[in-house]
Enzyme design. Structure first.
Site, PDB file in Angstrom:
ATOM      1  N   SER A 136       0.847  -1.190   0.000  1.00  0.00           N
ATOM      2  CA  SER A 136       0.000   0.000   0.000  1.00  0.00           C
ATOM      3  C   SER A 136       0.877   1.232   0.000  1.00  0.00           C
ATOM      4  O   SER A 136       2.028   1.192   0.468  1.00  0.00           O
ATOM      5  CB  SER A 136      -0.897   0.013   1.244  1.00  0.00           C
ATOM      6  OG  SER A 136      -1.492   1.280   1.438  1.00  0.00           O
ATOM      7  N   TYR A 182      -1.749  -0.265  10.787  1.00  0.00           N
ATOM      8  CA  TYR A 182      -1.905  -0.654   9.384  1.00  0.00           C
ATOM      9  C   TYR A 182      -0.720  -0.141   8.565  1.00  0.00           C
ATOM     10  O   TYR A 182      -0.096  -0.900   7.817  1.00  0.00           O
ATOM     11  CB  TYR A 182      -3.219  -0.094   8.829  1.00  0.00           C
ATOM     12  CG  TYR A 182      -3.315  -0.131   7.318  1.00  0.00           C
ATOM     13  CD1 TYR A 182      -3.530  -1.329   6.650  1.00  0.00           C
ATOM     14  CD2 TYR A 182      -3.199   1.032   6.557  1.00  0.00           C
ATOM     15  CE1 TYR A 182      -3.616  -1.370   5.265  1.00  0.00           C
ATOM     16  CE2 TYR A 182      -3.279   1.002   5.180  1.00  0.00           C
ATOM     17  CZ  TYR A 182      -3.495  -0.204   4.532  1.00  0.00           C
ATOM     18  OH  TYR A 182      -3.566  -0.234   3.166  1.00  0.00           O
TER      19      TYR A 182
END
Length: 268
Positions: free
Chosen positions: A129, A142
């Protein structure tokens, strides 16, 4: 050339789209899920896998090897994310996040590498990501798990290269996967409520309103079929521009702009 591909997290989102794309290209695709909610896509052979469980990982890989005789490619697209302030996030919840994105990947790498070393060929492809480049407020664990995954893959590339095995990450932003609706939420504290709720909802909205996962599926398919792998692929203009902006702008300027993106008053 047709390859045997194990796609971890193939029941939805990017993993499902990648499995469909690869099967359509003639590859033999094993798609994993903890429990398939329905029929797998045409051409995808379902396997059961819980990436957080050592025994499940071993059984899944052994099953694929028994049925296909080899594993040429691992595509890791499993996991879910934790939303909330760092102070709100318990160590147990943070560990669940790391288990999904880092330790789960590590378990599968250890399970598939013996076969790939014997074959003197193999590929490890991981969904990352842009949060690995610029950490997202109120998604600290995250962001940390994706950054850790990228560091892990960078190191693994050196280790496995002598055996004909290669590894890469695929970075991107704002893709419609259903992850926002499956997010794990930390125990809320009133002190963070206004900023946290706005940022968490904004991040979730960018995912719900994002593009379909087809562009990521095409990139993963390209990585499976390419002659050589780069250290990472970046999908979309924003994912490609973010590292350049991070490198070119003074840190204080970048942080102010990034904070503004999420409606925060300051990036200090």
């Amino acid at each position: 050339m047709s390859r045997v591909v194990l796609v971890a997290g193939a029941s939805s989102g990017i993993g499902r789209a990648a499995a469909v794309s690869l099967a359509g290209r003639g590859h033999r695709v094993f798609g994993s899920s903890r429990g398939w909610p329905g029929e797998p896509p045409p051409g995808v052979e379902p396997v059961t896998l819980d990436v957080t469980d050592d025994a499940s990982v071993r059984e899944c890989v052994d099953d694929v090897l028994h049925r296909a005789g080899r594993i040429d490619v691992l595509v890791y697209s499993a996991g879910c994310y934790v939303a909330g302030a760092a102070e709100e996030t318990s160590p147990a919840l943070a560990l669940r996040q790391l288990d999904a994105y880092l330790l789960g990947a590590h378990r599968l790498v250890r399970a598939v590498l013996p076969a790939m070393r014997r074959q003197t060929a193999g590929r490890l492809i991981f969904m990352s990501s842009s949060a690995a480049v610029a950490a997202i407020p109120f998604h600290a664990v995250y962001s940390a798990s994706k950054a850790a995954l990228e560091g892990y893959v960078d190191a693994v590339r050196y280790e496995v290269a002598p055996f004909g095995v290669d590894a890469t990450c695929v970075q991107g932003t704002s893709v419609r996967t259903g992850a926002a609706d499956a997010a794990l939420h930390a125990e809320p504290l009133d002190s963070y409520a206004i900023a946290r709720d706005a940022v968490v909802e904004r991040f979730a909205t960018t995912q719900r309103d994002g593009g379909p996962p087809t562009a990521f599926a095409r990139t993963i398919t390209r990585a499976v079929e390419a002659r050589r792998l780069p250290p990472r692929y970046r999908v979309g203009i924003r994912a490609k521009a973010l590292p350049a902006l991070r490198a070119l702008l003074p840190d204080a300027v970048f942080r102010r702009l990034f904070a503004r993106k999420f409606g925060l008053p300051s990036g200090k």
